[in-house]
Design an enzyme around this catalytic site. Structure first.
Site, PDB file in Angstrom:
ATOM      1  N   ASP A   1      29.781 -85.533  16.751  1.00 21.35           N
ATOM      2  CA  ASP A   1      28.533 -84.789  16.528  1.00 21.35           C
ATOM      3  C   ASP A   1      28.532 -83.542  17.418  1.00 21.35           C
ATOM      4  OD1 ASP A   1      25.914 -84.370  15.614  1.00 21.35           O
ATOM      5  OD2 ASP A   1      25.039 -85.516  17.270  1.00 21.35           O
ATOM      6  N   HIS A   2      28.195 -82.398  16.858  1.00 22.08           N
ATOM      7  CA  HIS A   2      28.093 -81.139  17.606  1.00 22.08           C
ATOM      8  C   HIS A   2      29.324 -80.809  18.470  1.00 22.08           C
ATOM      9  CE1 HIS A   2      24.005 -80.109  16.473  1.00 22.08           C
ATOM     10  NE2 HIS A   2      23.672 -81.367  16.666  1.00 22.08           N
TER      11      HIS A   2
HETATM   12  O1  G3H Z   1      22.925 -84.397  16.064  1.00 23.61           O
HETATM   13  C1  G3H Z   1      22.059 -85.267  16.260  1.00 23.61           C
HETATM   14  C2  G3H Z   1      20.696 -85.074  15.864  1.00 23.61           C
HETATM   15  O2  G3H Z   1      20.471 -83.934  15.167  1.00 23.61           O
HETATM   16  C3  G3H Z   1      19.629 -85.975  16.314  1.00 23.61           C
HETATM   17  O3  G3H Z   1      18.385 -85.343  16.473  1.00 23.61           O
HETATM   18  O4  G3H Z   1      17.502 -86.671  18.391  1.00 23.61           O
HETATM   19  O5  G3H Z   1      16.027 -85.267  17.007  1.00 23.61           O
HETATM   20  O6  G3H Z   1      17.000 -87.345  16.070  1.00 23.61           O
HETATM   21  P1  G3H Z   1      17.154 -86.206  17.006  1.00 23.61           P
HETATM   22 ZN    ZN Z   2      22.047 -82.371  15.874  1.00 25.18          ZN
END
Ligand code: G3H
Ligand code: ZN
Length: 283
Positions: free
Chosen positions: A81-82
């Site tokens: 993620d990211h």
């Molecule tokens: O990449 C992870 C998310 O976009 C999670 O976002 O913590 O607001 O659910 P959130």
């Molecule tokens: Zn995110």
């Protein structure tokens, strides 16, 4: 079974439903997600952020994710993620991640295209799927912070060019959500989701989905969102249940007794999300 992100998202894209991508940092979280997925017969994406990887160690996160996925009766993808760093992305691929995100949203369009293209070329050569981000999603996720003023919605024309030039598998778009806890109710730009989906015709990703009202999530899915990222709502469920247990059992010192209720509470929230997104019954 362990599958690629593309395998999961293509089915969701074709059949118009959403799949949850839940952030993992330890064994209890991985177990909560997998149990929820099996109990609702849902495909699922386990995702680790760079912060999560730093906390647990890449060997532990990759091993946990792979064991869980291989044992699971439902399709599971292991996703970064990211990802903001090319080398970190390569490391994840080497450790068996089946999907990666290259987040080049801090760059100008041209540079975001270039870094995404580079990742797609390598990842596709070894069968790994790629998600990219266009536009700037507000809020804070781990060490990445985007203020309200900096946040910018995804431009549909840019999205068309971006997808054509990069050949990315899925696209995270900025349409009014933000990472973390919302102060007021988030207002999503549904028309923008619809237009982008019609024009790029690939799976779209909604970040910052915790705290977004159920009706808004449903509508976003009906208009073309196929991957829904959830982290904060899981943290809240986990931590509240643990705090509650400690309050009621102040003398208990058994980590299993303390973390167990956190895992259970998280699992219930995840099951609800899977039903809401429409992935329940799709495995
Ligand atoms: O990449 C992870 C998310 O976009 C999670 O976002 O913590 O607001 O659910 P959130
Ligand atoms: Zn995110």
């Amino acid at each position: 079974m362990l599958v690629t992100g593309r395998e999961i998202l293509e089915d969701a894209h074709r059949n118009n439903y959403g799949v949850g991508a839940f952030n993992v940092n330890n064994m209890e979280i991985v177990q909560a997600i997998i149990e929820a997925a099996e109990e609702t017969n849902s495909p699922v994406i386990l995702q680790a952020s760079q912060g999560g990887i730093k906390y647990a160690g890449i060997e532990y996160i990759a091993a946990l994710g792979k064991v869980a996925a291989e044992k699971a009766k439902v399709p599971v993808a292991l996703h970064l993620d990211h990802g903001t760093d090319f080398n970190q992305i390569m490391l994840c691929i080497r450790h068996g991640f089946t999907s990666v995100m290259i987040d080049g949203s801090r760059f100008e369009l041209e540079d975001n295209i270039n870094i995404t293209k580079k990742v797609v070329e390598v990842a596709h050569a070894v069968g790994v799927s790629v998600e990219a981000e266009l536009g700037k999603i507000g809020g804070t996720e781990d060490h990445i912070s985007v203020s309200e003023a900096e946040a910018t919605f995804t431009d549909p024309d840019e999205a068309v060019r971006f997808v054509e030039e990069t050949n990315v598998d899925s696209l995270a778009i900025a349409v009014g959500t933000a990472h973390g806890v919302y102060k007021g109710e988030p207002k999503l730009d549904f028309d923008r989701i619809k237009i982008i989906k019609e024009r790029v015709n690939i799976p779209l990703v909604l970040h910052g989905s915790s705290g977004v009202p159920s009706e808004a999530i449903k509508r976003a899915v009906s208009l073309g969102i196929n991957k829904i990222n959830i982290d904060t709502d899981l943290r809240i469920a986990f931590t509240h249940a643990i705090k509650e247990f400690i309050k009621e059992n102040p003398d208990n010192i058994d980590p299993r007794k303390i973390l167990g209720p956190g895992r259970e509470a998280m699992k219930e929230v995840i099951k609800e999300k899977m039903r809401l997104f429409g992935s329940a019954g799709r495995a």
